[in-house]
Design an enzyme around this catalytic site. Structure first.
Site, PDB file in Angstrom:
ATOM      1  N   ARG A 142      48.516  81.462   2.774  1.00 56.94           N
ATOM      2  CA  ARG A 142      49.219  81.252   4.048  1.00 56.94           C
ATOM      3  C   ARG A 142      50.614  80.666   3.840  1.00 56.94           C
ATOM      4  O   ARG A 142      51.513  80.869   4.639  1.00 56.94           O
ATOM      5  CB  ARG A 142      48.420  80.293   4.947  1.00 56.94           C
ATOM      6  CG  ARG A 142      47.110  80.854   5.466  1.00 56.94           C
ATOM      7  CD  ARG A 142      46.570  79.968   6.571  1.00 56.94           C
ATOM      8  NE  ARG A 142      45.170  80.199   6.862  1.00 56.94           N
ATOM      9  CZ  ARG A 142      44.708  81.118   7.695  1.00 56.94           C
ATOM     10  NH1 ARG A 142      45.538  81.938   8.291  1.00 56.94           N
ATOM     11  NH2 ARG A 142      43.409  81.255   7.918  1.00 56.94           N
ATOM     12  N   PHE A 152      46.407  95.617   3.990  1.00 58.02           N
ATOM     13  CA  PHE A 152      46.104  94.205   4.204  1.00 58.02           C
ATOM     14  C   PHE A 152      47.234  93.376   3.594  1.00 58.02           C
ATOM     15  O   PHE A 152      47.554  93.515   2.417  1.00 58.02           O
ATOM     16  CB  PHE A 152      44.755  93.846   3.569  1.00 58.02           C
ATOM     17  CG  PHE A 152      44.292  92.484   3.982  1.00 58.02           C
ATOM     18  CD1 PHE A 152      43.665  92.296   5.213  1.00 58.02           C
ATOM     19  CD2 PHE A 152      44.510  91.379   3.171  1.00 58.02           C
ATOM     20  CE1 PHE A 152      43.259  91.031   5.619  1.00 58.02           C
ATOM     21  CE2 PHE A 152      44.102  90.112   3.565  1.00 58.02           C
ATOM     22  CZ  PHE A 152      43.476  89.938   4.797  1.00 58.02           C
ATOM     23  N   GLU A 193      52.132  85.819  18.345  1.00 57.28           N
ATOM     24  CA  GLU A 193      51.129  86.410  17.445  1.00 57.28           C
ATOM     25  C   GLU A 193      51.717  86.683  16.069  1.00 57.28           C
ATOM     26  O   GLU A 193      52.881  87.060  15.936  1.00 57.28           O
ATOM     27  CB  GLU A 193      50.644  87.749  18.015  1.00 57.28           C
ATOM     28  CG  GLU A 193      49.373  87.664  18.828  1.00 57.28           C
ATOM     29  CD  GLU A 193      48.120  87.466  17.970  1.00 57.28           C
ATOM     30  OE1 GLU A 193      48.220  87.136  16.766  1.00 57.28           O
ATOM     31  OE2 GLU A 193      47.025  87.658  18.518  1.00 57.28           O
ATOM     32  N   ASP A 194      50.890  86.506  15.050  1.00 61.21           N
ATOM     33  CA  ASP A 194      51.296  86.854  13.698  1.00 61.21           C
ATOM     34  C   ASP A 194      51.313  88.369  13.510  1.00 61.21           C
ATOM     35  O   ASP A 194      52.306  88.958  13.119  1.00 61.21           O
ATOM     36  CB  ASP A 194      50.357  86.203  12.669  1.00 61.21           C
ATOM     37  CG  ASP A 194      48.875  86.384  13.019  1.00 61.21           C
ATOM     38  OD1 ASP A 194      48.553  86.988  14.062  1.00 61.21           O
ATOM     39  OD2 ASP A 194      48.031  85.896  12.239  1.00 61.21           O
ATOM     40  N   ASP A 242      46.770  94.105  14.783  1.00 61.70           N
ATOM     41  CA  ASP A 242      46.138  95.125  13.935  1.00 61.70           C
ATOM     42  C   ASP A 242      45.435  96.116  14.859  1.00 61.70           C
ATOM     43  O   ASP A 242      46.047  97.046  15.363  1.00 61.70           O
ATOM     44  CB  ASP A 242      45.182  94.424  12.962  1.00 61.70           C
ATOM     45  CG  ASP A 242      44.596  95.375  11.926  1.00 61.70           C
ATOM     46  OD1 ASP A 242      44.878  96.585  12.008  1.00 61.70           O
ATOM     47  OD2 ASP A 242      43.852  94.916  11.046  1.00 61.70           O
TER      48      ASP A 242
HETATM   49  P1  IMP Z   1      43.056  92.558  15.571  1.00 64.83           P
HETATM   50  O1  IMP Z   1      42.104  92.029  16.618  1.00 64.83           O
HETATM   51  O2  IMP Z   1      42.446  93.685  14.778  1.00 64.83           O
HETATM   52  O3  IMP Z   1      44.395  92.957  16.144  1.00 64.83           O
HETATM   53  O4  IMP Z   1      43.259  91.425  14.482  1.00 64.83           O
HETATM   54  C1  IMP Z   1      43.990  90.308  14.758  1.00 64.83           C
HETATM   55  C2  IMP Z   1      43.897  89.244  13.701  1.00 64.83           C
HETATM   56  O5  IMP Z   1      43.334  89.689  12.461  1.00 64.83           O
HETATM   57  C3  IMP Z   1      45.293  88.779  13.362  1.00 64.83           C
HETATM   58  O6  IMP Z   1      45.747  87.821  14.301  1.00 64.83           O
HETATM   59  C4  IMP Z   1      45.123  88.241  11.959  1.00 64.83           C
HETATM   60  O7  IMP Z   1      44.731  86.898  11.999  1.00 64.83           O
HETATM   61  C5  IMP Z   1      44.039  89.117  11.377  1.00 64.83           C
HETATM   62  N1  IMP Z   1      44.630  90.187  10.548  1.00 64.83           N
HETATM   63  C6  IMP Z   1      44.847  91.468  10.896  1.00 64.83           C
HETATM   64  N2  IMP Z   1      45.432  92.161   9.889  1.00 64.83           N
HETATM   65  C7  IMP Z   1      45.597  91.273   8.869  1.00 64.83           C
HETATM   66  C8  IMP Z   1      46.184  91.376   7.546  1.00 64.83           C
HETATM   67  O8  IMP Z   1      46.680  92.411   7.081  1.00 64.83           O
HETATM   68  N3  IMP Z   1      46.165  90.235   6.804  1.00 64.83           N
HETATM   69  C9  IMP Z   1      45.650  89.048   7.248  1.00 64.83           C
HETATM   70  N4  IMP Z   1      45.119  88.920   8.478  1.00 64.83           N
HETATM   71  C10 IMP Z   1      45.085  90.013   9.291  1.00 64.83           C
END
Ligand code: IMP
Length: 191
Positions: free
Chosen positions: A175, A162, A109-110, A113
């Site tokens: 990216r 963000f 995972e990147d 959040d």
């Molecule tokens: P989550 O379901 O809220 O954990 O969001 C997961 C996805 O949202 C990540 O895999 C990212 O692709 C995107 N995301 C969450 N935070 C950021 C950020 O700060 N910048 C860019 N993409 C984000």
């Protein structure tokens, strides 16, 4: 930063440098490799497009250097949400190309959040009977603790801002940045 990169003028500050990412990726790969030294059949890495693509590429190569073989799989999902917030309701745009039953699977995972996407993905993959299922995430935000997702390996805990770069986008841009940074407020204002 490299001289002349088009994006430098849009970045307010760098949160994680290219060198930090490189060192941490090496460290994580070393740890994952050591923890799976006795694992039969190698690891099956699952990358969730598109954000984790840079990390996946570097992590897989680092794993190889530390002695672990891996196979690479890709999924694409879209999370229904309002704006930048994810809702946890996920639609599969691209599914796995093969059966993962009995395999040792690591989700790459990147960023975690809210953790909602990952939580959904873990349930989805678990239902396909892997021998084991773990997560390695390069970045984690403080909100991630609200949903209990067992992320075994985490690179960096970052502030609740963000961020873009190293796979992460704002409107599909940024990216390709080699580091993770925060955009200047005027970038949002002009979009
Ligand atoms: P989550 O379901 O809220 O954990 O969001 C997961 C996805 O949202 C990540 O895999 C990212 O692709 C995107 N995301 C969450 N935070 C950021 C950020 O700060 N910048 C860019 N993409 C984000």
């Amino acid at each position: 930063m490299a001289e002349g990169s088009w994006y430098d003028a849009d970045i307010e500050r760098v949160i994680i440098s290219e060198e930090q990412i490189r060192d941490k990726t090496e460290e994580l790969a070393k740890q994952v490799s050591a923890d799976h030294a006795d694992t039969d059949g190698g690891l099956l890495l699952v990358c969730v497009l598109k954000g984790a693509v840079m990390f996946m590429a570097d992590f897989a190569r680092a794993l190889g250097r530390h002695g672990s073989s891996s196979e690479l799989e890709f999924m694409a999902v879209s999370s229904y949400g309002s704006g930048t917030a994810s809702s946890g309701v996920v639609r599969i745009l691209k599914d796995l190309d093969r059966d993962i039953a009995g395999r040792h699977v690591v989700i790459v995972e990147d960023i975690v959040d809210s953790g909602l996407t990952l939580s959904w993905l873990m349930k989805y993959l678990q239902s396909r009977s892997p021998a084991s299922l773990e997560v390695v995430a390069l970045l984690r935000k403080p909100d991630a603790i609200k949903v209990s997702v067992p992320v075994r390996y985490v690179g960096f805990d970052i502030p609740n801002e963000f961020v873009v770069g190293y796979g992460l986008d704002f409107s599909e841009r940024y990216r390709e940045l080699p580091y993770v940074g925060v955009l200047k407020p005027e970038v949002y204002a002009r979009s």
